[in-house]
Design a protein around this motif. Structure first.
Motif, PDB file in Angstrom:
ATOM      1  N   SER A  79     -17.910   4.192  30.658  1.00 16.05           N
ATOM      2  CA  SER A  79     -19.244   4.663  30.312  1.00 16.05           C
ATOM      3  C   SER A  79     -19.953   3.616  29.467  1.00 16.05           C
ATOM      4  O   SER A  79     -19.434   3.159  28.456  1.00 16.05           O
ATOM      5  CB  SER A  79     -19.167   6.002  29.568  1.00 16.05           C
ATOM      6  N   GLY A  80     -21.137   3.228  29.933  1.00 14.82           N
ATOM      7  CA  GLY A  80     -22.006   2.328  29.180  1.00 14.82           C
ATOM      8  C   GLY A  80     -22.839   3.162  28.228  1.00 14.82           C
ATOM      9  O   GLY A  80     -23.936   3.615  28.568  1.00 14.82           O
ATOM     10  N   THR A  81     -22.323   3.380  27.034  1.00 13.80           N
ATOM     11  CA  THR A  81     -22.887   4.361  26.113  1.00 13.80           C
ATOM     12  C   THR A  81     -24.331   4.047  25.740  1.00 13.80           C
ATOM     13  O   THR A  81     -25.199   4.929  25.779  1.00 13.80           O
ATOM     14  CB  THR A  81     -22.006   4.450  24.854  1.00 13.80           C
ATOM     15  N   ILE A  82     -24.630   2.807  25.364  1.00 14.03           N
ATOM     16  CA  ILE A  82     -25.999   2.459  24.992  1.00 14.03           C
ATOM     17  C   ILE A  82     -26.851   2.136  26.212  1.00 14.03           C
ATOM     18  O   ILE A  82     -28.090   2.091  26.118  1.00 14.03           O
ATOM     19  CB  ILE A  82     -26.034   1.278  23.998  1.00 14.03           C
ATOM     20  N   ASP A  83     -26.211   1.919  27.359  1.00  9.01           N
ATOM     21  CA  ASP A  83     -26.925   1.524  28.578  1.00  9.01           C
ATOM     22  C   ASP A  83     -27.230   2.691  29.507  1.00  9.01           C
ATOM     23  O   ASP A  83     -27.957   2.527  30.487  1.00  9.01           O
ATOM     24  CB  ASP A  83     -26.100   0.490  29.354  1.00  9.01           C
ATOM     25  N   ASP A  84     -26.649   3.850  29.233  1.00  6.69           N
ATOM     26  CA  ASP A  84     -26.871   5.036  30.060  1.00  6.69           C
ATOM     27  C   ASP A  84     -26.451   4.828  31.504  1.00  6.69           C
ATOM     28  O   ASP A  84     -27.185   5.140  32.444  1.00  6.69           O
ATOM     29  CB  ASP A  84     -28.343   5.480  29.989  1.00  6.69           C
ATOM     30  N   TYR A  85     -25.235   4.309  31.685  1.00  7.74           N
ATOM     31  CA  TYR A  85     -24.677   4.209  33.030  1.00  7.74           C
ATOM     32  C   TYR A  85     -23.168   4.389  32.998  1.00  7.74           C
ATOM     33  O   TYR A  85     -22.526   4.288  31.957  1.00  7.74           O
ATOM     34  CB  TYR A  85     -25.045   2.892  33.717  1.00  7.74           C
ATOM     35  N   THR A  86     -22.633   4.669  34.173  1.00  7.44           N
ATOM     36  CA  THR A  86     -21.192   4.600  34.401  1.00  7.44           C
ATOM     37  C   THR A  86     -20.949   3.454  35.372  1.00  7.44           C
ATOM     38  O   THR A  86     -21.650   3.345  36.383  1.00  7.44           O
ATOM     39  CB  THR A  86     -20.647   5.901  35.012  1.00  7.44           C
ATOM     40  N   ALA A  87     -19.990   2.605  35.071  1.00  2.77           N
ATOM     41  CA  ALA A  87     -19.654   1.479  35.939  1.00  2.77           C
ATOM     42  C   ALA A  87     -18.264   1.685  36.517  1.00  2.77           C
ATOM     43  O   ALA A  87     -17.342   2.111  35.809  1.00  2.77           O
ATOM     44  CB  ALA A  87     -19.696   0.174  35.154  1.00  2.77           C
ATOM     45  N   VAL A  88     -18.115   1.386  37.798  1.00  8.10           N
ATOM     46  CA  VAL A  88     -16.805   1.376  38.448  1.00  8.10           C
ATOM     47  C   VAL A  88     -16.453  -0.075  38.732  1.00  8.10           C
ATOM     48  O   VAL A  88     -17.228  -0.810  39.365  1.00  8.10           O
ATOM     49  CB  VAL A  88     -16.815   2.193  39.753  1.00  8.10           C
ATOM     50  N   VAL A  89     -15.295  -0.501  38.246  1.00 10.76           N
ATOM     51  CA  VAL A  89     -14.862  -1.895  38.333  1.00 10.76           C
ATOM     52  C   VAL A  89     -13.530  -1.962  39.060  1.00 10.76           C
ATOM     53  O   VAL A  89     -12.620  -1.162  38.787  1.00 10.76           O
ATOM     54  CB  VAL A  89     -14.738  -2.514  36.920  1.00 10.76           C
ATOM     55  N   SER A  90     -13.398  -2.919  39.981  1.00  9.49           N
ATOM     56  CA  SER A  90     -12.145  -3.097  40.723  1.00  9.49           C
ATOM     57  C   SER A  90     -11.240  -4.091  40.016  1.00  9.49           C
ATOM     58  O   SER A  90     -11.703  -5.089  39.449  1.00  9.49           O
ATOM     59  CB  SER A  90     -12.427  -3.607  42.144  1.00  9.49           C
ATOM     60  N   ARG A  91      -9.957  -3.784  40.000  1.00 11.15           N
ATOM     61  CA  ARG A  91      -8.977  -4.728  39.507  1.00 11.15           C
ATOM     62  C   ARG A  91      -8.019  -5.072  40.650  1.00 11.15           C
ATOM     63  O   ARG A  91      -7.872  -4.291  41.583  1.00 11.15           O
ATOM     64  CB  ARG A  91      -8.221  -4.165  38.280  1.00 11.15           C
TER      65      ARG A  91
END
Length: 413
Positions: free
Chosen positions: A324-336
């Protein structure tokens, strides 16, 4: 609804009665066996477990239960029924300290963390500003015990795999304490860094990891006054500290791979996350995420509790991260392992995404939108939002659990 022991006792009574009735009135042989079978089915239904996401509504002082498959809010339970009694019992010093903690927390924060027993019937709650932990019978809402933690505030907590130990951060006392879930008795403790925050068990349950964030009320320029920021690793049985990892800034939410070789962690003030080698004790990669326009204009001292990003989870396959991007107001999904971004789910400005947890099926990420009183459900595979669920006031921490079907009747809908 009858408990399982009561149902079994009633079944036995009926079985004995069927012998007597058969002799006296020649009842059809199938009559009582059908009744017995029906009671068995009722007992099994009562004991059946449903996969849920547990949401602590911090300002409300309630805990909501979301069906992790249908995304339906099943209802909530009040976890501060004794609020007036607790406040009334405080001496002047403790009440003054409560008001200071309340001010620093930005208001009343009654639920910091919540976990459910393996049998799906008991709820354990870390009650934030009240500085205690409490247990509740979910079916009746009855408080089973209440225990004050050391210091003035109760923070993140975790439950042992066997459900017998509740680990909670005594944030102002720089220690993690363990409680016997049967009685609420404090069973042990271990020292941590300054302002201990998240607690988690290793995948095999052998170790407890505690992350400390340092004193958040100091400005970033006075980071050196915030205290020791570290990850503390303790043996889960003896509570002996077996390793420490020291950081320059506070360690926020994190995930640790099952082999305990790699940690992905969010850090105070970092708009992104790090990949950390737990074997060598070194940061391998730092990933910076994009700022939103509003977040890019913010002063770091205005970040909520020093957090730019606050909330991280990993899917069941271990190849995706959700944050969760708390100050950015987004959720990011990242691949590893490449740590490339699959996509973003954007929310209205000021939503305050504040925590993430992976669903029991391992395929979805539940994100608390604290200022919207909602939980966003994000698909790991597509990086798209698939549902939005209304909950209580200021949903903060989320955890996955199993809820007994027989306890559903105790929830307020």
């Amino acid at each position: 609804m009858l408990r399982l022991p009561a149902l079994l006792a009633l079944t036995l009574t009926l079985a004995v009665g069927s012998v007597t009735a058969s002799s006296a009135s020649a009842a059809p042989p199938s009559a009582f066996p059908q009744a017995e079978g029906g009671l068995r089915q009722a007992a099994l239904a009562d004991a059946a477990l449903r996969d849920v996401v547990v949401v602590g509504n911090s300002v409300d002082g309630t805990v909501s239960f979301i069906d992790s498959r249908t995304y339906k809010n099943l209802g909530s339970i009040d976890v501060i029924p004794d609020l007036d009694d607790v406040l009334g019992a405080m001496d002047p010093f403790r009440r003054a300290a409560y008001e200071i903690v309340k001010q620093q927390a930005g208001g009343d924060k009654f639920v910091d963390d919540a976990h459910v027993s393996p049998d799906g019937r008991t709820l354990y709650v870390s009650r934030g500003n009240l500085g205690d932990a409490a247990a509740y019978d979910i079916a009746s809402g009855r408080q089973l015990w209440r225990t004050a933690v050391a210091g003035l505030k109760a923070d993140h907590a975790t439950l042992s795999p066997d459900g017998k130990t509740f680990v909670i951060s005594a944030i102002t006392d720089s220690k993690a304490q363990t409680m016997d879930t049967a009685t609420g008795r404090i069973a042990g403790e271990f020292p941590t860094g300054t302002y201990p925050h998240e607690n988690m068990y290793s995948a095999n349950g052998a170790r407890i990891y505690n992350m400390s964030i340092g004193i958040t009320s100091f400005l970033k320029a006075f980071n050196f006054l915030k205290g020791t920021k570290q990850v503390t690793v303790a043996d889960a049985k003896t509570l002996k500290v077996v390793r420490k990892y020291t950081f320059d800034v506070g360690v926020r939410p994190a995930v640790i791979t099952p082999d305990e070789k790699t940690m992905y962690a969010q850090l105070s003030y970092l708009n992104g996350f790090i990949e950390y080698d737990l074997v060598t004790g070194k940061t391998v990669r730092t990933v910076e995420m994009p700022f939103s326009a509003a977040a890019g204009a913010m002063n770091p001292d205005d970040y909520p509790q020093n957090s730019a990003h606050h909330g991280m989870a990993m899917n069941a396959a271990g190849d995706k991260l959700c944050m969760s991007g708390t100050i950015d107001d987004y959720t990011a999904v990242v691949s590893r392992p490449g740590l490339t971004t699959d996509g973003f789910v954007h929310y209205p400005q000021g939503s305050l995404p504040y925590w993430t947890v992976t669903s029991p099926d391992g395929k979805h990420c539940f994100v608390s939108l604290s200022n919207r009183d909602e939980v966003s459900v994000v698909d790991y595979a597509t990086a798209k939002e698939v549902a939005r669920v209304k909950v209580g006031d200021f949903p903060q921490r989320e955890r996955v659990a199993k809820l007994a079907e027989g306890a559903l009747g105790g929830l307020t809908r």
